[in-house]
Design a protein around this motif. Structure first.
Motif, PDB file in Angstrom:
ATOM      1  N   LYS A 147      50.125  26.288  66.048  1.00  0.00           N
ATOM      2  CA  LYS A 147      51.545  26.062  65.754  1.00  0.00           C
ATOM      3  C   LYS A 147      51.929  26.705  64.423  1.00  0.00           C
ATOM      4  O   LYS A 147      52.981  27.340  64.309  1.00  0.00           O
ATOM      5  N   LEU A 148      51.077  26.525  63.410  1.00  0.00           N
ATOM      6  CA  LEU A 148      51.346  27.114  62.096  1.00  0.00           C
ATOM      7  C   LEU A 148      51.426  28.636  62.177  1.00  0.00           C
ATOM      8  O   LEU A 148      52.240  29.263  61.506  1.00  0.00           O
ATOM      9  N   ALA A 149      50.568  29.212  63.009  1.00  0.00           N
ATOM     10  CA  ALA A 149      50.541  30.676  63.135  1.00  0.00           C
ATOM     11  C   ALA A 149      51.839  31.225  63.726  1.00  0.00           C
ATOM     12  O   ALA A 149      52.170  32.403  63.531  1.00  0.00           O
ATOM     13  N   MET A 150      52.588  30.370  64.415  1.00  0.00           N
ATOM     14  CA  MET A 150      53.849  30.797  65.017  1.00  0.00           C
ATOM     15  C   MET A 150      54.990  30.857  64.000  1.00  0.00           C
ATOM     16  O   MET A 150      56.015  31.493  64.248  1.00  0.00           O
ATOM     17  N   LEU A 151      54.824  30.203  62.864  1.00  0.00           N
ATOM     18  CA  LEU A 151      55.888  30.144  61.869  1.00  0.00           C
ATOM     19  C   LEU A 151      55.966  31.425  61.048  1.00  0.00           C
ATOM     20  O   LEU A 151      54.943  31.992  60.667  1.00  0.00           O
ATOM     21  N   THR A 152      57.181  31.867  60.781  1.00  0.00           N
ATOM     22  CA  THR A 152      57.368  33.024  59.915  1.00  0.00           C
ATOM     23  C   THR A 152      57.180  32.597  58.457  1.00  0.00           C
ATOM     24  O   THR A 152      57.144  31.402  58.143  1.00  0.00           O
ATOM     25  N   ARG A 153      57.089  33.566  57.571  1.00  0.00           N
ATOM     26  CA  ARG A 153      56.948  33.259  56.147  1.00  0.00           C
ATOM     27  C   ARG A 153      58.141  32.444  55.656  1.00  0.00           C
ATOM     28  O   ARG A 153      57.987  31.493  54.897  1.00  0.00           O
ATOM     29  N   ARG A 154      59.337  32.805  56.082  1.00  0.00           N
ATOM     30  CA  ARG A 154      60.533  32.068  55.676  1.00  0.00           C
ATOM     31  C   ARG A 154      60.475  30.634  56.191  1.00  0.00           C
ATOM     32  O   ARG A 154      60.839  29.688  55.479  1.00  0.00           O
ATOM     33  N   SER A 188      64.334  26.060  64.599  1.00  0.00           N
ATOM     34  CA  SER A 188      63.222  26.870  65.093  1.00  0.00           C
ATOM     35  C   SER A 188      61.875  26.247  64.725  1.00  0.00           C
ATOM     36  O   SER A 188      60.946  26.209  65.543  1.00  0.00           O
ATOM     37  N   ILE A 189      61.784  25.738  63.498  1.00  0.00           N
ATOM     38  CA  ILE A 189      60.546  25.094  63.038  1.00  0.00           C
ATOM     39  C   ILE A 189      60.219  23.893  63.912  1.00  0.00           C
ATOM     40  O   ILE A 189      59.080  23.727  64.376  1.00  0.00           O
ATOM     41  N   PHE A 190      61.207  23.027  64.129  1.00  0.00           N
ATOM     42  CA  PHE A 190      60.998  21.825  64.940  1.00  0.00           C
ATOM     43  C   PHE A 190      60.472  22.193  66.326  1.00  0.00           C
ATOM     44  O   PHE A 190      59.570  21.546  66.861  1.00  0.00           O
ATOM     45  N   LYS A 191      61.037  23.236  66.894  1.00  0.00           N
ATOM     46  CA  LYS A 191      60.644  23.659  68.244  1.00  0.00           C
ATOM     47  C   LYS A 191      59.199  24.159  68.250  1.00  0.00           C
ATOM     48  O   LYS A 191      58.417  23.813  69.138  1.00  0.00           O
ATOM     49  N   LYS A 192      58.849  24.959  67.251  1.00  0.00           N
ATOM     50  CA  LYS A 192      57.511  25.559  67.212  1.00  0.00           C
ATOM     51  C   LYS A 192      56.410  24.538  66.947  1.00  0.00           C
ATOM     52  O   LYS A 192      55.317  24.626  67.523  1.00  0.00           O
ATOM     53  N   ILE A 193      56.666  23.576  66.062  1.00  0.00           N
ATOM     54  CA  ILE A 193      55.613  22.600  65.734  1.00  0.00           C
ATOM     55  C   ILE A 193      55.758  21.307  66.540  1.00  0.00           C
ATOM     56  O   ILE A 193      55.001  20.362  66.351  1.00  0.00           O
ATOM     57  N   GLU A 194      56.761  21.290  67.426  1.00  0.00           N
ATOM     58  CA  GLU A 194      56.965  20.185  68.369  1.00  0.00           C
ATOM     59  C   GLU A 194      57.176  18.841  67.667  1.00  0.00           C
ATOM     60  O   GLU A 194      56.473  17.862  67.898  1.00  0.00           O
ATOM     61  N   VAL A 195      58.159  18.817  66.763  1.00  0.00           N
ATOM     62  CA  VAL A 195      58.584  17.572  66.122  1.00  0.00           C
ATOM     63  C   VAL A 195      60.085  17.410  66.344  1.00  0.00           C
ATOM     64  O   VAL A 195      60.767  18.350  66.763  1.00  0.00           O
TER      65      VAL A 195
END
Length: 216
Positions: A147-154, A188-195
């Protein structure tokens, strides 16, 4: 040759009991003892045991910090954590730092001896009833890494600031972006890390050392 050990535990009776059991066996020798973390580190400057039996709950410096100090210094000493803590967080932390073994104080002498012999021979030893929870946590952690790997630097920057308790407007000011852009990134963050909310996101960030990750 007998296996040389150092016992680090803040309870004298426990040290005395373990020492008698180990030395009665004849294949092991307790060459020194320590009643707290500071004393343990001082003792290890003077003697070089094959194995350190290390409690977690100790005054001045706890066993986890002692372990970290030993491994940071790249010592050859094998460390067997001997503790009352069966919580997986302690186990994972000890394994991550580099402990060669981890058993509970309710283990029998046969298992203690087996653990010592195993790590002296170059292996690792985790008490059998702790292994399922360790494996479960490591699997979950691997998923979190994905999940972390899916996040952009921003997005990592913003997640870091969410964990710091900042509101959207404050995050926008810090990063020189609009509040609307912050909201889009958070979605986008919530979706990627499923929270589903900021509290869950903050917990995820703290558990996964996002601040440390970003600083590196």
């Amino acid at each position: 040759m007998s296996i040389k050990l150092v016992l680090a535990d803040d309870h004298v009776l426990i040290r005395e009991g373990i020492k008698k059991l180990l030395e009665f066996d004849g294949s092991m020798e307790v060459i020194s003892e320590a009643g707290d973390g500071v004393e343990c580190l001082e003792v290890l400057k003077k003697v070089s045991p094959d194995v350190l039996l290390l409690d977690i709950n100790m005054p001045k410096i706890n066993g986890i910090d002692v372990l970290e100090e030993i491994k940071t210094n790249k010592s050859d000493i094998k460390v067997l954590m001997l503790t009352v803590h069966n919580e997986v967080e302690y186990l994972v932390k000890a394994v991550d730092i580099g402990a060669e073994g981890y058993i509970l104080k309710d283990a029998g002498f046969v298992e203690l001896k087996k653990a010592i012999n195993t790590i002296v021979e170059g292996g690792t030893y985790i008490q059998s009833n702790l292994i399922p929870s360790l494996n479960s946590r490591l699997i979950k952690r691997d998923i979190d890494k994905e999940k972390l790997a899916m996040l952009t630097r921003r997005e990592l920057e913003i997640l870091e600031q969410i964990a710091g308790g900042l509101f959207n407007k404050e995050i926008g000011n810090n990063l020189n972006i609009s509040e609307r852009t912050v909201k889009n990134h958070i979605s986008s963050i919530f979706k990627k890390i499923e929270v589903y909310d900021r509290t869950q996101a903050a917990v995820f960030a703290i558990k996964n050392n996002v601040v440390k990750l970003f600083e590196n």
